[in-house]
Write a protein that holds these residues in place. Structure first.
Motif, short mmCIF file in Angstrom:
data_model
loop_
_atom_site.label_atom_id
_atom_site.label_comp_id
_atom_site.label_asym_id
_atom_site.label_seq_id
_atom_site.Cartn_x
_atom_site.Cartn_y
_atom_site.Cartn_z
N THR A 148 -4.45 -7.70 39.42
CA THR A 148 -5.53 -7.16 40.27
C THR A 148 -5.94 -5.79 39.75
O THR A 148 -5.19 -5.12 39.04
CB THR A 148 -5.07 -7.03 41.73
OG1 THR A 148 -4.01 -6.07 41.80
CG2 THR A 148 -4.59 -8.36 42.29
N LYS A 149 -7.13 -5.39 40.14
CA LYS A 149 -7.64 -4.07 39.75
C LYS A 149 -8.69 -3.63 40.76
O LYS A 149 -9.60 -4.38 41.09
CB LYS A 149 -8.26 -4.12 38.34
CG LYS A 149 -8.75 -2.77 37.83
CD LYS A 149 -9.30 -2.90 36.42
CE LYS A 149 -9.77 -1.55 35.90
NZ LYS A 149 -10.32 -1.67 34.52
N ASP A 150 -8.52 -2.42 41.26
CA ASP A 150 -9.48 -1.84 42.21
C ASP A 150 -9.71 -2.74 43.42
O ASP A 150 -10.85 -2.92 43.88
CB ASP A 150 -10.82 -1.54 41.51
CG ASP A 150 -10.66 -0.55 40.37
OD1 ASP A 150 -9.79 0.34 40.47
OD2 ASP A 150 -11.41 -0.67 39.38
N GLY A 151 -8.63 -3.35 43.90
CA GLY A 151 -8.72 -4.17 45.09
C GLY A 151 -9.33 -5.55 44.89
O GLY A 151 -9.65 -6.23 45.87
N LYS A 152 -9.45 -5.97 43.64
CA LYS A 152 -10.03 -7.29 43.34
C LYS A 152 -9.15 -8.01 42.34
O LYS A 152 -8.34 -7.40 41.65
CB LYS A 152 -11.45 -7.14 42.77
CG LYS A 152 -12.44 -6.46 43.70
CD LYS A 152 -13.80 -6.35 43.03
CE LYS A 152 -14.80 -5.65 43.95
NZ LYS A 152 -16.13 -5.49 43.29
N THR A 153 -9.30 -9.33 42.27
CA THR A 153 -8.59 -10.08 41.24
C THR A 153 -9.15 -9.69 39.89
O THR A 153 -10.33 -9.36 39.75
CB THR A 153 -8.76 -11.60 41.45
OG1 THR A 153 -10.16 -11.92 41.46
CG2 THR A 153 -8.14 -12.03 42.76
N ALA A 154 -8.28 -9.71 38.87
CA ALA A 154 -8.70 -9.23 37.54
C ALA A 154 -8.17 -10.19 36.48
O ALA A 154 -7.17 -9.92 35.81
CB ALA A 154 -8.19 -7.82 37.30
N GLY A 318 -7.10 -16.09 45.41
CA GLY A 318 -8.45 -15.64 45.13
C GLY A 318 -8.88 -15.69 43.68
O GLY A 318 -10.08 -15.68 43.38
N TRP A 319 -7.93 -15.78 42.76
CA TRP A 319 -8.29 -15.70 41.35
C TRP A 319 -8.70 -17.06 40.76
O TRP A 319 -9.08 -17.14 39.60
CB TRP A 319 -7.12 -15.14 40.53
CG TRP A 319 -5.92 -16.04 40.48
CD1 TRP A 319 -4.97 -16.20 41.44
CD2 TRP A 319 -5.56 -16.90 39.41
NE1 TRP A 319 -4.03 -17.13 41.05
CE2 TRP A 319 -4.36 -17.56 39.81
CE3 TRP A 319 -6.10 -17.20 38.17
CZ2 TRP A 319 -3.71 -18.49 39.00
CZ3 TRP A 319 -5.46 -18.12 37.36
CH2 TRP A 319 -4.28 -18.76 37.77
N SER A 379 -11.48 -17.92 48.99
CA SER A 379 -10.42 -16.94 48.77
C SER A 379 -9.96 -16.39 50.12
O SER A 379 -10.78 -16.07 50.99
CB SER A 379 -10.95 -15.80 47.90
OG SER A 379 -10.01 -14.76 47.82
N VAL A 384 -5.52 -10.18 47.84
CA VAL A 384 -5.21 -9.09 46.93
C VAL A 384 -4.19 -8.13 47.54
O VAL A 384 -3.21 -7.73 46.90
CB VAL A 384 -6.49 -8.33 46.52
CG1 VAL A 384 -6.15 -7.07 45.73
CG2 VAL A 384 -7.40 -9.24 45.69
N THR A 385 -4.40 -7.76 48.79
CA THR A 385 -3.46 -6.86 49.47
C THR A 385 -2.05 -7.45 49.48
O THR A 385 -1.06 -6.74 49.25
CB THR A 385 -3.92 -6.60 50.91
OG1 THR A 385 -5.24 -6.05 50.89
CG2 THR A 385 -2.98 -5.63 51.61
#
Length: 478
Positions: A148-154, A318-319, A379, A384-385
């Motif tokens: 994850t990155k910046d509260g989103k899946t990455a 979510g990813w 999602s 993410v959390t």
């Protein structure tokens, strides 16, 4: 000259024996062997399994040094290594451990070499433990599917399981009794022979290639075997390949994240992999396991028939909003392992998880096909959390509308994973039950009993070749 990372891993491999393993490490190594072998037995008549066995025959020629699990055919170490890797992963029923699937890549070469050399059960257990620990440490050092990155899946543009080459090579070298120096060269050769990380392309295309993840397990097993043989014959590997972040393995394998300290921190005194090892209760991509747990609870509790269902709404990982999982084009039984809509539709039919989930009559049947149209997926808002707080978390919600009512079930973790919820842990009794179901129709009941007993007490075996030869339809008569 300072000791390189490659030499450090080789020293650890050469110095570690069964007596160095904590009880939980030895125990989980036996558990993953039992589980992986069962997955292979269930796959002998699946398309990917049949192809693997046929190809092993081409590779082996008249050499019959090693067992092909569940088959009355034998092959060379290289042929059996290829076939067993493909068989273990064919149903997507095998265990998962960051960086992803590990067992089908690191176990097959070890099995074949252990059989050829008449290794003891303790030697095989130690090799399996080394393979999983080293591989998991690479998983912690590199880009991961669930980053994850910046509260989103990455999801990184370059991901994959190619780093399993190091664990696979270490296990084989340990069983062959190679010195730390030769092992280091083997690992260096393995690094520069490593298949590319092409998993991202596989995710993006649907219907997906049946050469799963664009990284055939059998091919990686062969590469690890080759690296060992070349080192033993005198080839020199690149011992600096892991230390050089600019042009070394980190660069050419394509990872953006590189934390090499994770490779060696506590190595030899702390074993990390058992606490992260997940066993799969369903022959479907792990992303759908928590939703399947919730769905099956609903349909079993309320005795809901597939034809009664008006809709199934799912919130999960979510990813996975990617073509391979969102696809509803199921053209091959392989596609059924990844399509979210199809997997949910099959789960609602309450069929015992196993090879039956990929029975063509079920996969392509009208009941499953029509129910797919009633499935939606989104999602989970807390995804993410949750995974940033605990990488094992799988926040899930499922709603089934039927008979004028909507039934709901939720999960925080999927069954089969170590987690804060002790109920999700896959017990050894549960793994034995899974093994028995997978072995049915391949081994006799007596041979299945014998396999369970010997694999769970593998440390008592003086020669694993007798154990492996019994894992075939005619095993009891060999």
């Amino acid at each position: 000259m300072a000791v390189t990372l490659t030499q450090h891993l080789a020293d650890f491999t050469a110095a570690t024996s069964y007596s160095d393993l904590p009880h939980e490490v030895a125990d989980d190594s036996k558990r993953v062997l039992l589980d992986s072998i069962g997955c292979a037995l269930a796959a002998v008549d699946e398309p990917r399994g049949r192809i693997a066995i046929e190809y092993a025959g081409l590779l082996g020629g008249t050499d019959e040094s090693a067992t092909i699990l569940g088959s009355d055919k034998r092959s060379s170490v290289f042929g059996a290594g290829f076939a067993n890797g493909e068989l273990i992963n064919a149903l997507d029923f095998d265990a998962v451990l960051p960086p992803g699937h590990v067992a089908p890549y690191v176990i097959p070469g070890a099995l074949a070499v252990a059989e050829e050399r008449g290794a003891s059960g303790k030697e095989l257990i130690a090799a399996v433990a080394l393979a999983h620990e080293i591989t998991h440490r690479f998983g912690k050092s590199m880009d991961y599917l669930r980053d994850t990155k910046d509260g989103k899946t990455a999801l990184s543009p370059v991901v994959g399981f190619s780093s399993t080459i190091f664990g696979a090579t270490a296990a084989i070298g340990r069983l062959r009794g190679l010195s730390a120096s030769t092992l280091a060269h083997g690992l260096g050769i393995a690094a520069t022979s490593s298949p590319v990380n092409a998993h991202r392309a596989w995710i993006a295309h649907a219907p997906s290639s049946t050469a799963k993840y664009h990284l055939q397990a059998g091919t990686l097993a062969q590469t690890a075997l080759t690296a060992n043989w070349m080192a033993e014959l005198g080839h020199r590997g690149d011992l600096q390949v892991l230390d050089d972040a600019e042009v070394g393995y980190r660069r050419f394998i394509g990872t953006g994240r590189w934390a090499p300290e994770n490779l060696t921190d506590g190595l030899g005194t702390r074993w990390d992999f058992p606490a992260q090892h997940s066993y799969k209760p369903y022959p479907h991509c792990r992303i759908l396991h928590a939703p399947l747990d919730a769905l099956i609870e609903i349909v079993e509790t309320h005795d809901i028939k597939p034809q009664e269902i008006e809709s199934i709404r799912v919130w999960g990982e979510g990813w996975v909003m990617e073509p391979v999982w969102l696809s509803r084009e199921v053209e091959h039984v392989h596609d059924a392992q990844f399509s979210i809509a199809h997997g949910i539709a099959v789960g609602a039919h309450r069929i015992t998880p196993g090879r039956g989930w990929q029975d063509p009559d079920l996969v392509f049947g009208s009941s499953v096909r029509s129910l797919m149209d009633k499935v939606t997926y989104e999602s989970h808002p807390d995804y993410v959390t949750a995974i940033e707080a605990n990488p094992s978390a799988r926040p899930t919600r499922v709603e089934v509308t039927t008979r004028g009512r909507t039934y709901t079930a939720e999960r925080s973790f999927a069954k089969g994973s170590p987690s804060l919820d002790l109920a999700t842990y896959a017990t050894t009794d549960e793994l034995v039950g899974k093994f028995r179901h997978n072995a049915s129709g391949v081994l006799s009941e007596a041979d299945t009993d014998h396999a369970v007993e010997t694999l769970l007490n593998l440390e008592t075996a003086t020669d694993v070749s007798t154990v492996l030869r019994a894992l075939t339809p005619s095993g009891s008569r060999r």
